[in-house]
Design a protein around this motif. Structure first.
Motif: not given
Length: 241
Positions: A149-172
């Motif tokens: 539960h202490r691992v902090e997830a930073v999800p990939h988001r491609e350009l066609d799947s951007l969301d409101a987070g709260p965290y995320g990195v724009l990736h291709d």
């Protein structure tokens, strides 16, 4: 763009056929999507993305990770960043000072990586796992239950799947890391290294500091409608889709 037109076969041929020269549009000829090319088409001819002087054909899916994590203000000193991906993915080399990084296959994480993750968490430091949703779920499941539960997830988001987070990195997968979700809730570009513009075929991106393979004015994710605007809070470019 001037350098790409002069030295990279893919752009020399395409822009010439579309009516560009050095690389201004010829009057009366607008080209396809204003001169932009689909990323899929460019990758199909990846050998022609290498400048005439030579260079690598290998794409860098981990390019820019350290910069976009700093933009999101995520890693702190003594943190460990685990980049999740297939064999052959190279460890990040641009992480902030005091932050370490490694790479592992999320479906079969190495014992060495899991051991390091466990040790870092037990010392009370942060572990950030970076990958797509499926990879994050698989990797977290492999971490000991009392620590997962202490691992902090930073999800990939491609350009066609951007969301409101709260965290995320724009990736291709070919272009690497293009930006990150800021604290303001907007998707910020890594603007010193990435340029984007709106075209009739979708948002097109240029990697400003990558020599080979050269990506200039390419449209990822099959073409995503959107625009590039200035963040009202930070005054730097954000992507709106």
């Amino acid at each position: 763009m001037r350098s790409a037109f002069a030295t990279v076969p893919f752009y020399r041929e395409r822009w010439a056929l579309d009516g560009r020269e050095d690389p201004v549009l010829v009057p009366g000829r607008t080209g396809t999507d204003g001169g932009a090319a689909s990323l899929a088409e460019a990758l199909h001819q990846v050998v022609d993305l290498v400048p005439l002087a030579g260079g690598t054909q290998r794409t860098e899916p981990g390019r820019g990770l350290g910069r976009v994590l700093r933009m999101a203000r995520l890693p702190g000193r003594d943190s460990l960043v685990v980049l999740l991906g297939p064999d052959g993915l190279r460890p990040p080399t641009d992480l902030p000072k005091g932050v370490r990084g490694c790479v592992t296959d999320p479906d079969s994480p190495s014992a060495a990586v899991l051991g390091e993750v466990t040790a870092v968490l037990r010392r009370g430091h942060r572990v950030l796992a970076v990958g797509d949703d499926k990879a994050l779920t698989a990797f977290t499941a492999a971490v000991p239950d009392d620590l997962a539960h202490r691992v902090e997830a930073v999800p990939h988001r491609e350009l066609d799947s951007l969301d409101a987070g709260p965290y995320g990195v724009l990736h291709d997968p070919a272009l690497g890391y293009l930006g990150a979700l800021g604290a303001c809730g907007r998707w910020h570009l890594d603007w010193p290294h990435v340029y984007a513009r709106r075209t009739s075929g979708g948002l097109a991106f240029t990697l400003l500091r990558q020599d080979s393979p050269r990506f200039v004015d390419v449209i990822p994710a099959g073409g995503v409608r959107g625009e590039v605007a200035s963040c009202p809070r930070h005054g730097t470019p954000v992507v709106l889709t």
